[in-house]
Design a protein around this motif. Structure first.
Motif, PDB file in Angstrom:
ATOM      1  N   GLY A 270       8.195  -6.122  -3.822  1.00 11.31           N
ATOM      2  CA  GLY A 270       8.882  -6.514  -2.590  1.00 11.31           C
ATOM      3  C   GLY A 270       8.182  -7.712  -1.957  1.00 11.31           C
ATOM      4  O   GLY A 270       6.977  -7.881  -2.108  1.00 11.31           O
ATOM      5  N   PRO A 271       8.939  -8.551  -1.225  1.00 11.94           N
ATOM      6  CA  PRO A 271       8.378  -9.766  -0.619  1.00 11.94           C
ATOM      7  C   PRO A 271       7.583  -9.460   0.651  1.00 11.94           C
ATOM      8  O   PRO A 271       7.730  -8.370   1.221  1.00 11.94           O
ATOM      9  CB  PRO A 271       9.638 -10.574  -0.276  1.00 11.94           C
ATOM     10  CG  PRO A 271      10.697  -9.548  -0.051  1.00 11.94           C
ATOM     11  CD  PRO A 271      10.376  -8.391  -0.960  1.00 11.94           C
ATOM     12  N   PRO A 272       6.733 -10.416   1.126  1.00 12.55           N
ATOM     13  CA  PRO A 272       6.063 -10.247   2.415  1.00 12.55           C
ATOM     14  C   PRO A 272       7.098  -9.988   3.516  1.00 12.55           C
ATOM     15  O   PRO A 272       8.203 -10.538   3.470  1.00 12.55           O
ATOM     16  CB  PRO A 272       5.364 -11.592   2.636  1.00 12.55           C
ATOM     17  CG  PRO A 272       5.186 -12.163   1.266  1.00 12.55           C
ATOM     18  CD  PRO A 272       6.387 -11.692   0.477  1.00 12.55           C
TER      19      PRO A 272
ATOM     20  N   ALA B 280      -1.359  -0.213  -9.069  1.00  8.67           N
ATOM     21  CA  ALA B 280      -0.473  -1.057  -8.257  1.00  8.67           C
ATOM     22  C   ALA B 280      -1.286  -1.659  -7.105  1.00  8.67           C
ATOM     23  O   ALA B 280      -2.345  -1.157  -6.752  1.00  8.67           O
ATOM     24  CB  ALA B 280       0.687  -0.223  -7.728  1.00  8.67           C
ATOM     25  N   PRO B 281      -0.773  -2.753  -6.501  1.00  6.53           N
ATOM     26  CA  PRO B 281      -1.560  -3.449  -5.477  1.00  6.53           C
ATOM     27  C   PRO B 281      -1.662  -2.721  -4.140  1.00  6.53           C
ATOM     28  O   PRO B 281      -2.518  -3.025  -3.335  1.00  6.53           O
ATOM     29  CB  PRO B 281      -0.816  -4.775  -5.312  1.00  6.53           C
ATOM     30  CG  PRO B 281       0.557  -4.533  -5.813  1.00  6.53           C
ATOM     31  CD  PRO B 281       0.427  -3.497  -6.894  1.00  6.53           C
ATOM     32  N   ALA B 282      -0.787  -1.750  -3.900  1.00  6.84           N
ATOM     33  CA  ALA B 282      -0.757  -1.036  -2.613  1.00  6.84           C
ATOM     34  C   ALA B 282      -0.391  -1.974  -1.470  1.00  6.84           C
ATOM     35  O   ALA B 282      -0.789  -1.752  -0.328  1.00  6.84           O
ATOM     36  CB  ALA B 282      -2.084  -0.318  -2.333  1.00  6.84           C
ATOM     37  N   ASP B 283       0.332  -3.032  -1.788  1.00  4.55           N
ATOM     38  CA  ASP B 283       0.826  -3.908  -0.720  1.00  4.55           C
ATOM     39  C   ASP B 283       2.351  -4.032  -0.792  1.00  4.55           C
ATOM     40  O   ASP B 283       2.947  -4.970  -0.278  1.00  4.55           O
ATOM     41  CB  ASP B 283       0.147  -5.279  -0.771  1.00  4.55           C
ATOM     42  CG  ASP B 283       0.648  -6.173  -1.903  1.00  4.55           C
ATOM     43  OD1 ASP B 283       1.292  -5.655  -2.855  1.00  4.55           O
ATOM     44  OD2 ASP B 283       0.410  -7.386  -1.834  1.00  4.55           O
ATOM     45  N   GLY B 284       2.992  -3.088  -1.462  1.00  4.66           N
ATOM     46  CA  GLY B 284       4.452  -3.101  -1.614  1.00  4.66           C
ATOM     47  C   GLY B 284       5.139  -2.901  -0.276  1.00  4.66           C
ATOM     48  O   GLY B 284       4.678  -2.126   0.565  1.00  4.66           O
ATOM     49  N   THR B 285       6.244  -3.592  -0.095  1.00  2.00           N
ATOM     50  CA  THR B 285       6.883  -3.634   1.222  1.00  2.00           C
ATOM     51  C   THR B 285       8.269  -3.006   1.265  1.00  2.00           C
ATOM     52  O   THR B 285       8.917  -3.012   2.308  1.00  2.00           O
ATOM     53  CB  THR B 285       7.026  -5.105   1.663  1.00  2.00           C
ATOM     54  OG1 THR B 285       7.740  -5.809   0.634  1.00  2.00           O
ATOM     55  CG2 THR B 285       5.671  -5.745   1.900  1.00  2.00           C
TER      56      THR B 285
ATOM     57  N   GLY C  21       1.931  -7.805   3.519  1.00  4.08           N
ATOM     58  CA  GLY C  21       2.216  -7.227   2.214  1.00  4.08           C
ATOM     59  C   GLY C  21       2.893  -8.177   1.249  1.00  4.08           C
ATOM     60  O   GLY C  21       3.148  -9.351   1.561  1.00  4.08           O
ATOM     61  N   GLY C  22       3.160  -7.663   0.044  1.00  2.68           N
ATOM     62  CA  GLY C  22       3.913  -8.415  -0.960  1.00  2.68           C
ATOM     63  C   GLY C  22       3.249  -9.696  -1.416  1.00  2.68           C
ATOM     64  O   GLY C  22       3.924 -10.603  -1.893  1.00  2.68           O
TER      65      GLY C  22
ATOM     66  N   GLN D 145      -5.488 -11.067   4.209  1.00  2.00           N
ATOM     67  CA  GLN D 145      -5.155 -12.171   5.124  1.00  2.00           C
ATOM     68  C   GLN D 145      -4.702 -11.662   6.477  1.00  2.00           C
ATOM     69  O   GLN D 145      -5.143 -12.133   7.518  1.00  2.00           O
ATOM     70  CB  GLN D 145      -3.994 -12.992   4.545  1.00  2.00           C
ATOM     71  CG  GLN D 145      -4.386 -14.020   3.526  1.00  2.00           C
ATOM     72  CD  GLN D 145      -3.101 -14.605   2.942  1.00  2.00           C
ATOM     73  OE1 GLN D 145      -2.537 -14.067   1.992  1.00  2.00           O
ATOM     74  NE2 GLN D 145      -2.625 -15.686   3.540  1.00  2.00           N
ATOM     75  N   ALA D 146      -3.786 -10.682   6.455  1.00  2.00           N
ATOM     76  CA  ALA D 146      -3.237 -10.160   7.707  1.00  2.00           C
ATOM     77  C   ALA D 146      -4.325  -9.478   8.536  1.00  2.00           C
ATOM     78  O   ALA D 146      -4.357  -9.599   9.767  1.00  2.00           O
ATOM     79  CB  ALA D 146      -2.090  -9.196   7.415  1.00  2.00           C
TER      80      ALA D 146
END
Ligand SMILES: [Zn+2]
Length: 494
Positions: free
Chosen positions: A366-368, A312-317, A358-359, A339-340
């Motif tokens: 989940g979205p940013p 998984a991307p590990a950026d889930g929000t 994230g996202g 980016q952040a």
């Protein structure tokens, strides 16, 4: 004269549902070593190669290095990357001259574009280049999806017995010992493989807890019976849409019927207990509410679906958004967001961050989420794992920024942080023990460290490519009903 053993490995757990493919760069970015670099990289580490190196000294084996390539679990391996790694392995084997045996370290759930049984293909390529009497012993991960072709590719195979995995060194040593046993004799074990139409999610595969602990104890007991060389249970990696998906039981011994009886006994034992593998998920709103209400922290909120160690991307929000909504206090979340991090780096410590986090890697987790907070830490982070799991592994998180948004601490990283320990938090000056809520993007590996001081744990029902609810996925390559993806399967096969 000591025997010459070629040692090599390609290691990847492939999540075929992940949005992006895994290229050669991903192997070079995580683990890539050739020749003597391998020994420098793995000496005194709790890894297959580290264990094999120690055993080689005791057994007087002369290890001749090939390569070791490992990438963080992620999407399908590109055809180009796979071909390059296999061809390079064969070149190094050719260049090694005459060898007396081969050790190959694999995962067992690798899938390359056009090569569903990538691990079996690696063994077949090596076998083809060797005289048939030269023994090959392979190791595989507890999450392997074993297949007949994989088992046929080596003279013996040894799988990890633990999850969280902390016996890689011991299994590497065991593989070297089994190989050693074959060097002075033509005797080879009979290999019996049983496959179950059963694919439990990793979350319920922990070897310290029921029901797996009891089954592994039974297997270890049987392993000591006369004539048995080695037994392994590979619990499978369900995020792999391949025909050979599922739990595999491998028993290797002197006698065909003896090994068969043990394999069948273990297979039926697991099959009859399949209903006990319950993921016990809690909805995100309730999970955050009860973690906040707990009298003492830290409470671990487990975001299995966004498992950084599972592709998984590990950026889930999903959990971050809920923590912000409920104004949680003393909570920490780690999110990969290049980016952040760059925005925060430009602002510097003390600056006020405002942006979406994230996202961003896909639309499955989940979205940013809009985040406003002060930047309390910013620098590049590198560290060496000190815990029991992947001990000694060098980790590079790239640039890291920590944003304090009310009571929620958000650690933003350039590379995925696999929470096998709390070293990544410590490196960013976050004290894990003092948190009320810690979100881990992991299935089981987090337990090796955090369970020692956590006051509770909640498995959260979040969306993502490693979701524990397997009914969320569309499998296209299964050729039989597999429990619990389907209501039930049939075993033994008719
Ligand atoms: Zn694994």
């Amino acid at each position: 004269m000591s025997k010459r053993i070629f040692i090599t490995g390609i290691w990847h757990e492939t999540n075929t549902f992940a949005a992006t493919q895994t290229g050669l760069d991903d192997f070079h970015a995580y683990q890539y070593a050739e020749g003597d670099e391998i020994f420098a990289a793995f000496a005194d580490t709790n890894t297959e190669i580290g264990g094999a190196m120690n055993a080689a000294i005791e057994l007087d084996l002369n290890l001749v290095p090939g390569l070791f390539a490992g990438a963080v679990p992620s999407g399908l391996i590109t055809a180009a990357a796979f071909n390059t790694l296999v061809e390079r392995t064969l070149e190094l084997l050719m260049g090694a001259g005459d060898v007396d045996g081969v050790l190959v370290h694999l995962h067992g759930a690798a899938v390359a574009d056009g090569v569903p049984e990538a691990d079996a293909a690696i063994l077949a390529a090596i076998r083809q280049q060797l005289p048939p009497d030269i023994p090959i012993v392979a190791t595989f991960d507890l999450h392997a999806n074993l297949s007949e072709a994989l088992i046929a590719g080596a003279d013996a195979l040894v799988g990890y017995d633990t999850y969280p995995h902390n016996d890689m060194g011991a299994r590497g040593a065991e593989a070297a010992q089994i190989l050693h046993r074959m060097l002075w004799s033509t005797k080879r074990p009979t290999k019996i493989l049983r496959k179950l139409p059963f694919a439990p999610p990793p979350q319920v595969q922990g070897t310290a807890a029921a029901p797996v602990a009891g089954i592994m104890a039974k297997m270890h007991d049987m392993e000591t019976w006369g004539g048995i060389w080695s037994a392994s249970i590979a619990w499978g990696f369900p995020y792999s849409d391949v025909a050979h998906l599922g739990v595999g039981i491998l028993v290797q011994g002197d006698d065909y019927s003896h090994a068969t009886r043990i394999a069948d006994d273990l297979a039926l034992t697991i099959w009859h207990q399949r209903g006990d593998f319950d993921a016990g998920l809690v909805g995100v709103e309730e999970a955050v509410r009860s973690a906040m209400a707990a009298p003492q922290g830290p409470i671990i909120l487990v975001d299995v679906a966004d498992n950084a160690g599972g592709g998984a991307p590990a950026d889930g929000t999903t959990i971050l958004a809920e923590l912000l909504d409920q104004s949680a206090s003393n909570a920490v979340v780690v999110i990969q967001d290049i980016q952040a991090v760059r925005i925060a780096k430009a602002l510097g410590v003390g600056g006020m961050f405002s942006g979406n986090v994230g996202g961003k890697s896909d639309d499955l987790h989940g979205p940013p989420v809009p985040l406003v907070g002060s930047i309390i830490f910013q620098q590049a982070v590198r560290y060496e794992r000190r815990g029991d799991y992947m001990t000694g592994q060098q980790i590079d998180l790239g640039e890291v920024a920590v944003i304090q948004a009310g009571g929620v601490t958000v650690m933003l990283t350039e590379a995925k942080a696999m929470p096998f320990d709390a070293d990544h938090l410590g490196a960013a000056e976050i004290v894990a023990e003092r948190q009320q809520i810690i979100v881990v993007k992991s299935a089981i590996a987090w337990q090796a460290h955090f369970r020692a001081f956590a006051k509770g744990e909640i498995y959260v029902d979040t969306p993502g490519v490693c979701a524990s609810n397997l009914a969320r996925f569309n499998y296209g390559n299964l050729d039989r009903a597999i429990y619990p993806i389907d209501e039930d399967g049939i075993y033994p096969p008719k």
